[in-house]
Design a protein around this motif. Structure first.
Motif, PDB file in Angstrom:
ATOM      1  N   GLY A 102       1.387   9.125   9.412  1.00 16.16           N
ATOM      2  CA  GLY A 102       1.596   9.101   7.983  1.00 16.16           C
ATOM      3  C   GLY A 102       3.083   9.189   7.681  1.00 16.16           C
ATOM      4  O   GLY A 102       3.905   9.413   8.577  1.00 16.16           O
ATOM      5  N   LYS A 103       3.452   9.035   6.415  1.00 16.86           N
ATOM      6  CA  LYS A 103       4.865   9.014   6.061  1.00 16.86           C
ATOM      7  C   LYS A 103       5.520  10.387   6.161  1.00 16.86           C
ATOM      8  O   LYS A 103       6.741  10.501   6.083  1.00 16.86           O
ATOM      9  CB  LYS A 103       5.044   8.428   4.661  1.00 16.86           C
ATOM     10  CG  LYS A 103       4.684   6.946   4.619  1.00 16.86           C
ATOM     11  CD  LYS A 103       4.890   6.357   3.231  1.00 16.86           C
ATOM     12  CE  LYS A 103       4.477   4.884   3.216  1.00 16.86           C
ATOM     13  NZ  LYS A 103       4.634   4.271   1.881  1.00 16.86           N
ATOM     14  N   SER A 104       4.722  11.425   6.367  1.00 17.46           N
ATOM     15  CA  SER A 104       5.264  12.763   6.640  1.00 17.46           C
ATOM     16  C   SER A 104       4.752  13.263   7.987  1.00 17.46           C
ATOM     17  O   SER A 104       4.552  14.451   8.200  1.00 17.46           O
ATOM     18  CB  SER A 104       4.886  13.739   5.522  1.00 17.46           C
ATOM     19  OG  SER A 104       5.491  13.378   4.305  1.00 17.46           O
ATOM     20  N   ARG A 105       4.509  12.353   8.889  1.00 19.76           N
ATOM     21  CA  ARG A 105       4.063  12.614  10.247  1.00 19.76           C
ATOM     22  C   ARG A 105       2.636  13.121  10.351  1.00 19.76           C
ATOM     23  O   ARG A 105       2.255  13.784  11.316  1.00 19.76           O
ATOM     24  CB  ARG A 105       5.006  13.584  10.960  1.00 19.76           C
ATOM     25  CG  ARG A 105       6.249  12.931  11.569  1.00 19.76           C
ATOM     26  CD  ARG A 105       5.870  12.004  12.691  1.00 19.76           C
ATOM     27  NE  ARG A 105       7.044  11.469  13.394  1.00 19.76           N
ATOM     28  CZ  ARG A 105       7.137  10.222  13.834  1.00 19.76           C
ATOM     29  NH1 ARG A 105       6.141   9.377  13.629  1.00 19.76           N
ATOM     30  NH2 ARG A 105       8.191   9.816  14.472  1.00 19.76           N
ATOM     31  N   GLU A 106       1.789  12.795   9.362  1.00 20.80           N
ATOM     32  CA  GLU A 106       0.382  13.162   9.444  1.00 20.80           C
ATOM     33  C   GLU A 106      -0.350  12.238  10.430  1.00 20.80           C
ATOM     34  O   GLU A 106       0.091  11.117  10.708  1.00 20.80           O
ATOM     35  CB  GLU A 106      -0.293  13.053   8.074  1.00 20.80           C
ATOM     36  CG  GLU A 106       0.338  13.886   6.977  1.00 20.80           C
ATOM     37  CD  GLU A 106       1.355  13.109   6.170  1.00 20.80           C
ATOM     38  OE1 GLU A 106       1.715  13.578   5.081  1.00 20.80           O
ATOM     39  OE2 GLU A 106       1.812  12.039   6.642  1.00 20.80           O
ATOM     40  N   ILE A 107      -1.482  12.708  10.910  1.00 20.91           N
ATOM     41  CA  ILE A 107      -2.357  11.855  11.725  1.00 20.91           C
ATOM     42  C   ILE A 107      -2.981  10.809  10.814  1.00 20.91           C
ATOM     43  O   ILE A 107      -3.505  11.145   9.746  1.00 20.91           O
ATOM     44  CB  ILE A 107      -3.448  12.706  12.406  1.00 20.91           C
ATOM     45  CG1 ILE A 107      -2.797  13.626  13.449  1.00 20.91           C
ATOM     46  CG2 ILE A 107      -4.504  11.822  13.072  1.00 20.91           C
ATOM     47  CD1 ILE A 107      -3.761  14.576  14.113  1.00 20.91           C
TER      48      ILE A 107
END
Length: 258
Positions: A201-206
């Protein structure tokens, strides 16, 4: 196209059960040269016994290995990488991610032109040993808050083209691409150099845990004929449920991008 997950080898069963094709591991805790020989041999047995292959490795250099600046020991740095390449090849790893932001960051006040030559000399020195072992480096553009070298696709691609060897290629990371660069034209123009990719994700989410449209990004890759590997690189804990959701999300996006 292969989808994988960057995670610990202990999560191999979860990744395999979710339908992924491979694992990407980190050198630290697995194959790094700081690991005692006995521990490294045990890690190697775990990698070889995993239910799916370990095809890539990231975080290949510790911060103590400094590639640019005053007092750089090129011979020692090359020797370190050659020994790491031996471990990677023994484990069947075929791609090493040249991220290692601290190792490649130019110290404040140091001549950037000199640093650029130091990086080029280093990459030229290690590409041959990599090719000898059937391993390929992929240069990862990192956004400018992480480092001050190879911060764009264009700059990273320029180095790959300058070296012009099979053992040196390009990586694109969805997170870094959107963080500061987001240069669609550079990605399109240099997609022929891509041999590996990262996604989150754009905030390093899976992927699959937050709303995120991967289709435009994947469409660029598909239109360029990209058919290599894409690893999830996220900061959130991996579970059986979110691993399955992530695999389905990426497969659906890849199909929709076709």
């Amino acid at each position: 196209m292969k989808f994988g997950v960057g995670t610990s080898i202990k999560n191999a069963e979860i990744v395999a059960a979710a339908g992924f094709d491979y694992l990407e591991i980190f050198a630290a805790g697995n194959l790094a040269l700081s690991i005692p020989e006995e521990t490294w041999r045990e890690n190697l047995r775990r990698i070889k016994g995993a239910p799916l292959p370990v095809l890539a490795m990231a975080a290949i250099l510790p911060a103590t290995v400094q590639l640019v600046g005053d007092g750089v020991d090129m011979a020692a740095n090359v020797s370190y990488m050659e020994r790491l390449l031996d471990r990677a090849a023994a484990a069947g790893i075929r791609k090493l991610v040249f991220g290692s932001n601290k190792s490649r960051t130019i110290p404040e006040g140091f001549d950037h032109a000199v640093a650029a030559r130091q990086l080029e000399d280093y990459l030229l020195a290690i590409v041959g040993p990599a090719e000898d072992r059937g391993v390929q480096f992929v240069i990862e553009p990192l956004h400018a808050e992480c480092t001050n070298t190879f911060t764009t696709i264009a700059a990273s691609a320029a180095m790959v083209r300058k070296i012009n060897r099979p053992g040196m290629a390009l990586l694109v990371d969805f997170y870094h691409f959107h963080k500061t660069d987001h240069d669609v034209l550079s990605l399109c123009w240099n997609a022929d150099l891509l041999r590996h990719s990262h996604v989150s994700g754009k905030s390093r989410e899976i992927p699959g845990t937050v709303a995120c449209d991967y289709v435009p990004f994947m469409r660029i890759l598909r239109q360029a004929g990209y058919d290599h590997s894409m690893s999830i690189e996220a900061t959130f804990p991996l579970t059986a449920d979110n691993a399955k959701a992530a695999q389905e999300t990426l497969q659906q996006a890849w199909t929709a991008a076709g």
